[in-house]
Design a protein around this motif. Structure first.
Motif, PDB file in Angstrom:
ATOM      1  N   CYS A   1      28.955  18.516   3.529  1.00 56.85           N
ATOM      2  CA  CYS A   1      29.212  18.751   2.075  1.00 56.85           C
ATOM      3  C   CYS A   1      30.558  18.973   1.708  1.00 56.85           C
ATOM      4  CB  CYS A   1      28.350  20.036   1.508  1.00 56.85           C
ATOM      5  SG  CYS A   1      26.448  19.673   1.380  1.00 56.85           S
ATOM      6  N   SER A   2      31.137  19.942   2.610  1.00 54.16           N
ATOM      7  CA  SER A   2      32.728  20.027   2.308  1.00 54.16           C
ATOM      8  C   SER A   2      33.443  18.677   2.411  1.00 54.16           C
ATOM      9  CB  SER A   2      33.200  20.818   3.520  1.00 54.16           C
ATOM     10  OG  SER A   2      32.635  22.209   3.327  1.00 54.16           O
ATOM     11  N   ALA A   3      33.376  17.761   3.573  1.00 50.01           N
ATOM     12  CA  ALA A   3      33.738  16.446   3.334  1.00 50.01           C
ATOM     13  C   ALA A   3      33.589  15.523   2.134  1.00 50.01           C
ATOM     14  CB  ALA A   3      33.276  15.604   4.691  1.00 50.01           C
ATOM     15  N   LEU A   4      32.292  15.644   1.618  1.00 48.92           N
ATOM     16  CA  LEU A   4      32.036  14.972   0.363  1.00 48.92           C
ATOM     17  C   LEU A   4      32.755  15.547  -0.722  1.00 48.92           C
ATOM     18  CD1 LEU A   4      28.203  14.275   0.772  1.00 48.92           C
ATOM     19  CD2 LEU A   4      29.995  12.678   1.069  1.00 48.92           C
ATOM     20  N   GLU A   5      32.901  16.939  -0.780  1.00 51.94           N
ATOM     21  CA  GLU A   5      33.559  17.325  -1.705  1.00 51.94           C
ATOM     22  C   GLU A   5      35.238  17.099  -1.852  1.00 51.94           C
ATOM     23  OE1 GLU A   5      33.453  21.746  -2.347  1.00 51.94           O
ATOM     24  OE2 GLU A   5      31.386  21.944  -1.725  1.00 51.94           O
ATOM     25  N   ARG A   6      35.663  16.787  -0.861  1.00 49.42           N
ATOM     26  CA  ARG A   6      36.923  16.324  -0.551  1.00 49.42           C
ATOM     27  C   ARG A   6      37.081  14.778  -0.950  1.00 49.42           C
ATOM     28  NH1 ARG A   6      36.826  19.109   4.323  1.00 49.42           N
ATOM     29  NH2 ARG A   6      36.662  16.847   5.549  1.00 49.42           N
TER      30      ARG A   6
ATOM     31  N   ASP B   1      13.195  18.733   5.735  1.00 54.16           N
ATOM     32  CA  ASP B   1      12.560  20.177   5.456  1.00 54.16           C
ATOM     33  C   ASP B   1      13.512  21.004   4.564  1.00 54.16           C
ATOM     34  OD1 ASP B   1      10.576  19.776   7.492  1.00 54.16           O
ATOM     35  OD2 ASP B   1      12.046  20.220   9.146  1.00 54.16           O
ATOM     36  N   ALA B   2      13.178  22.136   3.957  1.00 54.21           N
ATOM     37  CA  ALA B   2      13.748  22.614   3.103  1.00 54.21           C
ATOM     38  C   ALA B   2      14.895  23.371   3.655  1.00 54.21           C
ATOM     39  CB  ALA B   2      12.853  23.894   2.160  1.00 54.21           C
ATOM     40  N   LEU B   3      16.053  23.303   3.176  1.00 50.65           N
ATOM     41  CA  LEU B   3      17.361  24.203   3.717  1.00 50.65           C
ATOM     42  C   LEU B   3      17.429  25.618   3.305  1.00 50.65           C
ATOM     43  CD1 LEU B   3      20.151  21.435   3.160  1.00 50.65           C
ATOM     44  CD2 LEU B   3      18.937  22.087   5.327  1.00 50.65           C
ATOM     45  N   SER B   4      18.009  26.336   4.021  1.00 51.23           N
ATOM     46  CA  SER B   4      18.098  27.850   3.703  1.00 51.23           C
ATOM     47  C   SER B   4      19.585  28.361   4.178  1.00 51.23           C
ATOM     48  CB  SER B   4      16.953  28.854   4.146  1.00 51.23           C
ATOM     49  OG  SER B   4      16.913  28.697   5.766  1.00 51.23           O
ATOM     50  N   GLY B   5      19.923  29.503   3.826  1.00 52.98           N
ATOM     51  CA  GLY B   5      21.130  30.116   4.006  1.00 52.98           C
ATOM     52  C   GLY B   5      22.428  29.188   3.902  1.00 52.98           C
ATOM     53  N   GLU B   6      23.230  29.175   4.757  1.00 53.44           N
ATOM     54  CA  GLU B   6      24.624  28.390   4.728  1.00 53.44           C
ATOM     55  C   GLU B   6      24.419  27.142   4.116  1.00 53.44           C
ATOM     56  OE1 GLU B   6      27.173  28.689   7.885  1.00 53.44           O
ATOM     57  OE2 GLU B   6      27.648  30.921   7.549  1.00 53.44           O
ATOM     58  N   GLY B   7      23.231  26.213   4.639  1.00 55.59           N
ATOM     59  CA  GLY B   7      23.013  25.009   4.140  1.00 55.59           C
ATOM     60  C   GLY B   7      22.636  24.933   2.851  1.00 55.59           C
TER      61      GLY B   7
ATOM     62  N   ARG C   1      26.877  24.427  -3.733  1.00 53.11           N
ATOM     63  CA  ARG C   1      28.259  24.232  -4.168  1.00 53.11           C
ATOM     64  C   ARG C   1      28.527  22.818  -4.560  1.00 53.11           C
ATOM     65  NH1 ARG C   1      29.212  27.707   0.169  1.00 53.11           N
ATOM     66  NH2 ARG C   1      29.778  26.104   1.542  1.00 53.11           N
ATOM     67  N   LEU C   2      28.085  22.009  -3.565  1.00 50.87           N
ATOM     68  CA  LEU C   2      28.328  20.435  -4.097  1.00 50.87           C
ATOM     69  C   LEU C   2      27.797  19.923  -5.346  1.00 50.87           C
ATOM     70  CD1 LEU C   2      29.439  17.633  -2.779  1.00 50.87           C
ATOM     71  CD2 LEU C   2      27.432  17.307  -1.821  1.00 50.87           C
ATOM     72  N   GLN C   3      26.677  20.492  -5.485  1.00 53.56           N
ATOM     73  CA  GLN C   3      26.218  20.116  -6.998  1.00 53.56           C
ATOM     74  C   GLN C   3      27.089  20.695  -8.002  1.00 53.56           C
ATOM     75  OE1 GLN C   3      22.396  22.290  -8.044  1.00 53.56           O
ATOM     76  NE2 GLN C   3      21.739  20.677  -9.037  1.00 53.56           N
ATOM     77  N   GLU C   4      27.471  21.922  -8.037  1.00 57.15           N
ATOM     78  CA  GLU C   4      28.198  22.494  -9.187  1.00 57.15           C
ATOM     79  C   GLU C   4      29.388  21.814  -9.137  1.00 57.15           C
ATOM     80  OE1 GLU C   4      28.388  26.668  -7.619  1.00 57.15           O
ATOM     81  OE2 GLU C   4      26.223  27.299  -8.602  1.00 57.15           O
ATOM     82  N   TYR C   5      30.039  21.472  -7.986  1.00 59.17           N
ATOM     83  CA  TYR C   5      31.444  20.754  -7.915  1.00 59.17           C
ATOM     84  C   TYR C   5      31.223  19.327  -8.591  1.00 59.17           C
ATOM     85  CZ  TYR C   5      35.607  18.686  -6.384  1.00 59.17           C
ATOM     86  OH  TYR C   5      36.977  18.102  -5.977  1.00 59.17           O
ATOM     87  N   CYS C   6      30.289  18.675  -8.443  1.00 57.58           N
ATOM     88  CA  CYS C   6      29.908  17.344  -9.347  1.00 57.58           C
ATOM     89  C   CYS C   6      29.829  17.529 -10.718  1.00 57.58           C
ATOM     90  CB  CYS C   6      28.783  16.793  -8.531  1.00 57.58           C
ATOM     91  SG  CYS C   6      28.658  16.285  -6.893  1.00 57.58           S
TER      92      CYS C   6
END
Length: 454
Positions: free
Chosen positions: A347-352, A396-402, A408-413
């Protein structure tokens, strides 16, 4: 006084074509029940019962070949055969002659459209002519499910089989072993890639001749989709082989015996030779600008590329560089699969990447991009296949840091949409919990993407 009520025709009075059409509408369990009514019902059920056939073991294959009437095979449309033994053979158990069983079955499968062969060991060359009869076969998948060191599956046999299919459009290959005839440099040399010896007896093909090497697949004029995974792609003829097909989908894996750089060079060679027709591709390795240095056509490679898939084996650190390499392609869809442990870094790489896109937006950097989909896998065997034999597991559903990273990627977009003063757009419903689902703007407006909450 005569009745005007309309009579319902009796089942026995219906023509056979109508009866078959009715049976064709039933669920498989209902067909099985109907087949037990009487002899006529059984005969009417045969086409539906044998439309999709799955033979799960070598023993089942032998039993099928011995007991199923040969004419029934003409009804098969999808055929899956696994030749792995159902149990460990005992000392008294006789050999299961897989090739003989296939020779008994395949020539009668004249209407089969999709064929999957999961082979625990190689087949005898006598099986090759059987594929010449499969005029309806368009999709062929050959997986090696055995021990590559003890019972390898030769590239020469596989290429001879594929080249014998008259109208092959989709081909998928897994764990195919290079032949010592075509790769003498690999014999006894590090990193000790498995190599097949003793396959010189595979007969020459009428068109390909003795050159039954993997790059010769590019000479099959009907081929549109090619997938090769877990196979050594270091044959230098991938770069020089004449291309007689117009590949639309290309899904290339890597060889785990070789380094990432070696696998990248192999992928770039292939892309440089055939990438000018590719519309959709899946990548296990990074791409650099050297891809275009390998170009053998006047058209620049990947000028038609609209869909890009990054597999779970793709190195996260190369996401931005590879997508930048592909920036001249009219990419509309980007799908990314990553292991659950890598979702934060991905997700960090996609944000960049999206930040770079926002900075270069006025220059047309990924101006056609309309969706980004991110899914996670807990096991690499769940990785996405494209084009041939595609299967996708619901994440599967993600939790925690994932989950936080996806959010965060959603908000960044969404922030990028506001900074770009993009008019409001109707968003697509959120996909599965781990997906990054796209929001599409109105025609003629800038496209951005948003992440679905996990």
């Amino acid at each position: 006084m005569f009745s005007t009520a309309r009579r319902t025709p009796a089942w026995s009075s219906l023509p056979a074509e109508m009866k078959l059409a009715i049976v064709d509408l039933l669920d498989l369990e209902d067909v099985r029940t109907f087949a037990r009514v009487n002899r006529e019902s059984y005969n009417l059920s045969v086409p539906a019962l044998f439309r999709n056939v799955n033979i799960a073991s070598a023993e089942a294959l032998h039993q099928y070949a011995a007991s199923v009437p040969k004419p029934y095979n003409r009804h098969i449309r999808q055929l899956t055969i696994c030749t792995k033994r159902a149990s460990e053979p005992s000392h008294t158990a006789g050999p299961v002659r897989v090739t003989d069983a296939l020779i008994d079955i395949l020539p009668h499968c004249t209407q089969v459209e999709e064929l999957t062969l999961s082979l625990a060991a190689s087949l005898a060359k006598a099986v090759i002519p059987c594929f010449e009869h499969l005029h309806s076969l368009e999709s062929l998948r050959i997986d090696h499910c055995g021990d590559e060191a003890r019972s390898p599956l030769s590239e020469r046999l596989v290429v001879a089989i594929a080249a014998s299919v008259p109208r092959l459009r989709q081909l998928s290959l897994d764990r195919i072993t290079r032949s010592a005839i075509h790769a003498p440099d690999l014999v006894g040399a590090r990193p000790f890639v498995p190599v097949v010896k003793g396959d010189e007896d595979i007969p020459d093909h009428p068109t390909l001749g003795h050159e039954l090497r993997l790059p010769s697949l590019l000479r099959l004029p009907t081929l549109k989709k090619l997938r090769i995974r877990d196979t050594h792609l270091g044959d230098p003829q991938w770069e020089t082989m004449p291309v007689y097909c117009s590949l639309e989908v290309l899904d290339l894996g890597s060889c785990y015996h070789e380094s990432n750089d070696y696998n990248r060079i192999c992928t770039e060679r292939i892309m440089g030779n055939i990438g000018h027709t590719v519309d959709e591709c899946a990548l296990n390795t990074a791409l650099t600008s050297q891809t275009f240095a390998h170009a053998k056509h006047t058209e620049k490679p990947l000028k038609k590329l609209r869909k890009v898939h990054l597999t779970p084996l793709f190195p996260v650190e190369n996401v931005v560089d590879t997508l930048t390499t592909l920036s001249d392609s009219p990419v509309k869809s980007l799908s990314v699969q990553c292991h659950e442990d890598d979702v934060v870094d991905m997700c960090s790489a996609l944000e960049r990447f999206l930040n770079l896109r926002a900075e270069r937006g006025e220059k047309g950097f990924y101006q056609h991009l309309s969706e980004i989909n991110v899914t996670t896998v807990s096991d690499l065997s769940d990785a996405l296949d494209i084009g041939v034999g595609s299967q996708k597991r619901a994440p599967d559903a993600l939790s925690g840091e994932g989950a936080d990273a996806v959010r965060r990627l959603q908000e960044y977009c969404r922030d990028l949409r506001l900074q770009g003063a993009t008019p409001s757009a109707e968003s697509t419903p959120a996909k599965e919990s781990a997906d990054v689902a796209s929001e599409k703007s109105a025609p003629g407006q800038q496209h951005t993407s948003t992440a679905g909450e996990a």
